[in-house]
Design an enzyme around this catalytic site. Structure first.
Site, PDB file in Angstrom:
ATOM      1  N   LYS A 247     -13.323   2.007  -0.454  1.00 11.29           N
ATOM      2  CA  LYS A 247     -14.266   2.325   0.310  1.00 11.29           C
ATOM      3  C   LYS A 247     -15.339   3.816   0.430  1.00 11.29           C
ATOM      4  O   LYS A 247     -16.466   3.209   0.524  1.00 11.29           O
ATOM      5  CB  LYS A 247     -13.673   3.187   1.747  1.00 11.29           C
ATOM      6  CG  LYS A 247     -12.369   2.572   2.669  1.00 11.29           C
ATOM      7  CD  LYS A 247     -11.744   3.520   3.373  1.00 11.29           C
ATOM      8  CE  LYS A 247     -10.547   2.854   4.292  1.00 11.29           C
ATOM      9  NZ  LYS A 247     -10.359   3.473   5.315  1.00 11.29           N
TER      10      LYS A 247
ATOM     11  N   HIS B 237       8.972 -25.920   1.849  1.00 12.99           N
ATOM     12  CA  HIS B 237       8.837 -28.005   1.089  1.00 12.99           C
ATOM     13  C   HIS B 237       7.443 -27.606   0.808  1.00 12.99           C
ATOM     14  O   HIS B 237       6.306 -28.356   0.437  1.00 12.99           O
ATOM     15  CB  HIS B 237       7.778 -28.935   2.387  1.00 12.99           C
ATOM     16  CG  HIS B 237       8.499 -28.524   3.804  1.00 12.99           C
ATOM     17  ND1 HIS B 237       9.722 -30.192   3.767  1.00 12.99           N
ATOM     18  CD2 HIS B 237       9.859 -28.276   4.788  1.00 12.99           C
ATOM     19  CE1 HIS B 237       9.968 -29.615   4.360  1.00 12.99           C
ATOM     20  NE2 HIS B 237      10.311 -28.813   5.343  1.00 12.99           N
TER      21      HIS B 237
ATOM     22  N   GLU C 241       1.066  -1.286  -0.030  1.00 13.49           N
ATOM     23  CA  GLU C 241       0.096  -0.121  -0.081  1.00 13.49           C
ATOM     24  C   GLU C 241       0.711   1.442  -0.346  1.00 13.49           C
ATOM     25  O   GLU C 241       0.253   2.440  -0.575  1.00 13.49           O
ATOM     26  CB  GLU C 241      -0.861   0.275   0.671  1.00 13.49           C
ATOM     27  CG  GLU C 241      -2.223   1.017   1.036  1.00 13.49           C
ATOM     28  CD  GLU C 241      -3.131   0.272   2.134  1.00 13.49           C
ATOM     29  OE1 GLU C 241      -3.179  -0.502   3.247  1.00 13.49           O
ATOM     30  OE2 GLU C 241      -3.822   1.244   3.065  1.00 13.49           O
TER      31      GLU C 241
HETATM   32  O1  PA5 Z   1      -3.179   1.945   6.084  1.00 12.54           O
HETATM   33  C1  PA5 Z   1      -4.091   2.146   5.791  1.00 12.54           C
HETATM   34  O2  PA5 Z   1      -5.405   3.817   5.663  1.00 12.54           O
HETATM   35  C2  PA5 Z   1      -5.451   1.431   5.272  1.00 12.54           C
HETATM   36  O3  PA5 Z   1      -5.586   0.204   5.189  1.00 12.54           O
HETATM   37  C3  PA5 Z   1      -6.496   1.366   6.406  1.00 12.54           C
HETATM   38  O4  PA5 Z   1      -5.915   1.348   7.932  1.00 12.54           O
HETATM   39  C4  PA5 Z   1      -7.581   0.626   6.282  1.00 12.54           C
HETATM   40  O5  PA5 Z   1      -8.242   1.103   5.294  1.00 12.54           O
HETATM   41  C5  PA5 Z   1      -8.732   1.074   7.342  1.00 12.54           C
HETATM   42  O6  PA5 Z   1      -8.954   2.002   7.720  1.00 12.54           O
HETATM   43  P1  PA5 Z   1      -9.247   2.561   8.849  1.00 12.54           P
HETATM   44  O7  PA5 Z   1      -8.477   2.937  10.120  1.00 12.54           O
HETATM   45  O8  PA5 Z   1      -9.780   4.643   8.940  1.00 12.54           O
HETATM   46  O9  PA5 Z   1     -11.123   2.166   9.855  1.00 12.54           O
END
Ligand code: PA5
Length: 445
Positions: free
Chosen positions: A414, A300, A279
């Protein structure tokens, strides 16, 4: 202290497929510019570097109360809000629910089978829930929150407000509004801390509930941050690690990084690393595909591919010198061939020997690999692992020239979900989606 063994990335050690010293020296300017961004705190999101200095008094107080009053402690979150806490639990309190109280459950999905089963298994009157969401708005987390609120309210009535701890940003989001309205206990994720860099905030409550020292996690993070401050490439473990992977990606076409801890407890840590790497770096056509694995198990199942498949990988080993526990293989059947070489040896020794032999097989075939070693699997060193990889990720992002702190397509996902659910202000299903759904019906057998 965490150490990086990088010889097996070099031509001098593994031959033709390793990197030459001139290749490494050739990116000095880029390294310097990336270092400046960190040293001069050019990005507010670099605030994760300071997490090692946090005070934990409040968290410890809340955790003590949970331990005294609850049989079940449930964490609801997704992505960066759940993977990190799980990595802490699994690495430092293995098989926790067979030994510890309260039992700890982390739910990071809305799979109806899992959630329905969880609702059957927990005793709502003896459950405390920690809802973790940095934005305070994520649909999956809010949905499971609503389910648990309902279940617990039916069991304890208005006391439901005391069974929740809401961890979110200090300013906005629907979770923040709820905190204000019902005066619910809450913990803050600072606005400058990005989800996937937040484990040393969101994971601390779970750590204390599980009997893991949050102070030790933070001390480890603090000390590795100090060790990774130098602007000199050859003195900074995070910089040399990222620079070598950067060169392997951009100059050698090795765009897959296998992460292979030799420890069951670090499987969840591998998942955490995969999110951080994917990410943070997957932008503008750059990025390295992370690939989780565990030793010895995946020797393995995967090693064959790494040895003879496409030349597109670097293997990152995590080596633990001392597992904190050991067990000797007894002298049973030791007079028989095949049993006698195992009898009287320790599992610690077997693990180290297996890692050495995999390292050797790869290096001998000129396959680049690098080892991150920690002396013992404890909270102090797990804190170091988290912070080391976060620094390495930010630095690698700067080498690639991408923003390692945003995630535009995660946000789009989202928003699309909310749009499809008809939430005001979000784009509802558009013609392109309708066409895709129609096409998928046409093209099937
Ligand atoms: O790294 C990130 O920003 C995302 O992976 C968020 O952690 C994930 O989408 C969850 O978002 P939130 O903590 O706002 O619910």
């Amino acid at each position: 202290m965490l150490e990086v063994y990088f010889g097996n990335m070099l031509e001098e050690v593994i031959g033709e497929k390793g990197l030459s010293l001139s290749q490494i020296e050739g990116i000095r300017e880029k390294v310097l510019s990336a270092h400046k961004q960190i040293e001069e705190r050019k990005w507010k999101e670099l605030a994760f570097l300071d997490l090692g200095s946090q005070k934990t008094t409040e968290i410890k107080k809340i955790a003590r109360n949970i331990r005294e009053t609850s049989e079940h402690f449930v964490i609801l979150g997704i992505g960066g809000s759940a993977i990190g806490p799980r990595a802490i639990l699994e690495s430092l309190s293995p098989l926790h629910n067979y030994r510890g109280k309260p039992k700890i459950h982390i739910f990071d999905n809305i799979d109806p089978r899992t959630i329905a089963t969880m609702l059957e298994v927990i005793d709502p009157a003896k459950t405390t829930v920690n809802v973790v969401t940095k934005s305070g708005n994520t649909a999956e987390t809010i949905a499971t929150f609503m389910l648990l609120w309902d279940k617990i309210e039916k069991a304890v009535g208005s006391d439901v407000v005391n069974r929740f701890i809401l961890t979110t940003n200090p300013e906005k989001g629907i979770i923040r509004s709820l905190i204000k309205e019902y005066n619910i206990k809450n913990l803050e994720i600072p606005t400058t801390i990005v989800g996937r860099y937040s484990v040393l905030t969101t994971g601390l409550l779970l750590a204390e509930v599980a009997g893991i020292s949050s102070d030790e996690l933070l001390r480890g993070a603090y000390e590795i941050t100090e060790k990774c401050k130098s602007g000199e490439l050859w003195e900074n473990p995070a910089y040399i690690f990222s620079s070598l992977l950067y060169l392997m990606s951009t100059e050698e076409g090795r765009n897959i990084n296998v992460i292979m801890p030799y420890a069951d407890g670090l499987k969840a840590f591998s998942d955490w690393f995969c999110q951080l790497w994917a990410e943070s770096l997957g932008k503008l056509g750059f990025g390295i595909t992370p690939y989780p694995s565990v030793g010895t198990t995946d020797q393995h199942s995967q090693l064959q591919l790494w040895m003879e498949g496409p030349e597109d990988k670097v293997v990152i080993f995590i080596k633990i010198k001392d597992y904190g526990r050991d067990i000797m293989i007894p002298m049973v059947l030791s007079d028989k061939e095949g049993f006698n070489c195992l009898a009287g040896r320790s599992l610690n020794e077997l693990m180290s020997t297996a890692l050495q032999s995999t390292e050797h097989s790869l290096s001998n075939a000129s396959k680049p690999n690098v080892t991150i070693a920690i002396p013992i699997l404890d909270a102090y060193h797990v804190g170091q692992l988290f912070q080391f990889f976060e620094i390495a990720t930010a630095f690698l992002g700067f080498l690639f020239g991408v923003n390692p702190f945003n995630q535009p397509w995660v946000e789009t996902g989202k928003n699309n979900l909310y749009g499809a659910l008809g939430k005001p202000g979000f784009q509802t299903r558009n013609e392109q989606i309708e066409k895709m759904l129609k096409d998928s019906v046409c093209w099937k057998i």
